[in-house]
Design a protein around this motif. Sequence first.
Motif, PDB file in Angstrom:
ATOM      1  N   ALA A 117      -1.312  13.590  -5.211  1.00 25.98           N
ATOM      2  CA  ALA A 117      -1.867  12.914  -4.032  1.00 25.98           C
ATOM      3  C   ALA A 117      -3.334  12.558  -4.208  1.00 25.98           C
ATOM      4  O   ALA A 117      -3.817  11.575  -3.632  1.00 25.98           O
ATOM      5  N   TRP A 118      -4.065  13.318  -4.995  1.00 20.13           N
ATOM      6  CA  TRP A 118      -5.493  13.073  -5.213  1.00 20.13           C
ATOM      7  C   TRP A 118      -5.743  11.708  -5.868  1.00 20.13           C
ATOM      8  O   TRP A 118      -6.836  11.145  -5.776  1.00 20.13           O
ATOM      9  N   LEU A 165      -5.012   2.932  -5.324  1.00 19.89           N
ATOM     10  CA  LEU A 165      -4.958   1.817  -4.384  1.00 19.89           C
ATOM     11  C   LEU A 165      -6.197   0.931  -4.516  1.00 19.89           C
ATOM     12  O   LEU A 165      -6.106  -0.303  -4.465  1.00 19.89           O
ATOM     13  N   SER A 210      -9.974   9.123 -11.832  1.00 16.60           N
ATOM     14  CA  SER A 210     -10.450   8.531 -10.579  1.00 16.60           C
ATOM     15  C   SER A 210     -11.525   7.481 -10.825  1.00 16.60           C
ATOM     16  O   SER A 210     -11.747   6.613  -9.979  1.00 16.60           O
ATOM     17  N   GLU A 233       0.833  -1.203   0.000  1.00 20.74           N
ATOM     18  CA  GLU A 233       0.000   0.000   0.000  1.00 20.74           C
ATOM     19  C   GLU A 233       0.868   1.254   0.000  1.00 20.74           C
ATOM     20  O   GLU A 233       0.567   2.235  -0.692  1.00 20.74           O
ATOM     21  N   GLU A 234       1.937   1.218   0.772  1.00 17.70           N
ATOM     22  CA  GLU A 234       2.849   2.359   0.800  1.00 17.70           C
ATOM     23  C   GLU A 234       3.496   2.573  -0.573  1.00 17.70           C
ATOM     24  O   GLU A 234       3.699   3.694  -1.021  1.00 17.70           O
ATOM     25  N   ALA A 286      -3.985   8.903  -5.154  1.00 19.53           N
ATOM     26  CA  ALA A 286      -3.510   7.801  -4.318  1.00 19.53           C
ATOM     27  C   ALA A 286      -4.615   6.804  -3.973  1.00 19.53           C
ATOM     28  O   ALA A 286      -4.455   5.589  -4.166  1.00 19.53           O
ATOM     29  N   GLU A 287      -5.724   7.295  -3.465  1.00 16.37           N
ATOM     30  CA  GLU A 287      -6.802   6.386  -3.049  1.00 16.37           C
ATOM     31  C   GLU A 287      -7.430   5.643  -4.229  1.00 16.37           C
ATOM     32  O   GLU A 287      -7.611   4.418  -4.162  1.00 16.37           O
ATOM     33  N   VAL A 289       2.294   7.862  -6.930  1.00 17.70           N
ATOM     34  CA  VAL A 289       1.591   9.006  -7.526  1.00 17.70           C
ATOM     35  C   VAL A 289       2.413  10.290  -7.451  1.00 17.70           C
ATOM     36  O   VAL A 289       2.054  11.301  -8.061  1.00 17.70           O
ATOM     37  N   VAL A 307       2.183   1.796  -3.500  1.00 17.39           N
ATOM     38  CA  VAL A 307       1.167   2.349  -4.403  1.00 17.39           C
ATOM     39  C   VAL A 307       1.001   3.847  -4.160  1.00 17.39           C
ATOM     40  O   VAL A 307       0.982   4.649  -5.097  1.00 17.39           O
ATOM     41  N   LYS A 308       0.892   4.234  -2.902  1.00 20.21           N
ATOM     42  CA  LYS A 308       0.690   5.646  -2.578  1.00 20.21           C
ATOM     43  C   LYS A 308       1.894   6.498  -2.982  1.00 20.21           C
ATOM     44  O   LYS A 308       1.750   7.650  -3.396  1.00 20.21           O
TER      45      LYS A 308
END
Length: 343
Positions: A237-238, A244, A296, A226-227, A240-241, A233, A229-230
């Motif tokens: 930052a927008w 993931l 997104s 997870e780290e 990241a979620e 980007v 993947v984040k």
Amino acid sequence: SSYAQKKEPFLVNPEDPRNPGSLGHPIGCKPCNKYKPERPNDSCKHAATCSFCHGKDHERPKHRGQRGRHALQRRQFLESRDVLNDQLVLIIDRIYKEPHEIMDEIKRRLRDEYTPGTPEWDREVAYLVGEIANIGDKAQNQRPDNARVRKARAEQPPESSQVDLESRCKWYTGTLHLMVRKMWDEHQPEDKKLEDINKIVTESLGLFKALVDTLTKRLEPSFRSEETVKAAVVENAWLAEPLLELVQKEASAASLPSIQQVLENEVWKELKVCLPRLRPEATEGEKATVSRKSMSSAESLEELLRLVKDCVDHDAAGILGQLVALGRCERWTSISSFFRSAR
């Protein structure tokens, strides 16, 4: 002239100080810890009104840093433990025993996963240092004099090491012990004080012990993935979620045990190369080729990769076109031609 008289410093005679605390010297007086005979006029701000003795023949304690004060309080405890309340001694023994046992376990788990000095090691150590500081601050706020307690720790530098982790553990035990001392000095029944002290110490040590479980979770492959993947980007930052969620979705659809296997396929590797080239400015406003909403809402990593590529290519072509239009350098024309032919 009257102003000058007010500003004129009070001159102290070290051989014969006349402040109230010195009048009974040497019988029954208490030395002023701020006063220094070698600096009689500016060491104690109370000067002529000080209620402690300025006699120069007193032995005065040397200034100690926080580490020195914590070491002194532990030495005083060891010297006086035979005359202290038995329950209080047991509580303080826990303070100096349990955190160091927990820290040994934390360092063992860290060494099993990472090599000291690597970025991964430093990242986890920095996280733990911050968490220990928060737990210690919470305990410090339980002190009766918490309203005047200054922030006991300095900000940690970006780079951390094992020394920081070890020293933060020692700071924590000293801080917890100091809290106990302050609570024990309160004018309350002993049973009440012991009950309150034991409750707060047990709660604080429980939070410290929970760091082992927290670290264990952070060291799991899924968390590290997870780290990863984040981090991919970069400045976006927008994204990241949503990114993931896509990775987790594809791992679930393929019945993979962890998202790490998704991060090993070619689509992800190509996406990881393209994402750093995605400028945040290129996805905002009416002129954006591909909106943030579209990215997104991508249904797969492959679709997201296509959208990111389109945006990056269009953004690069636009920048080159502006440079050519400005006519600053002829070679931009050839670069632009090559770029268009490559598309």
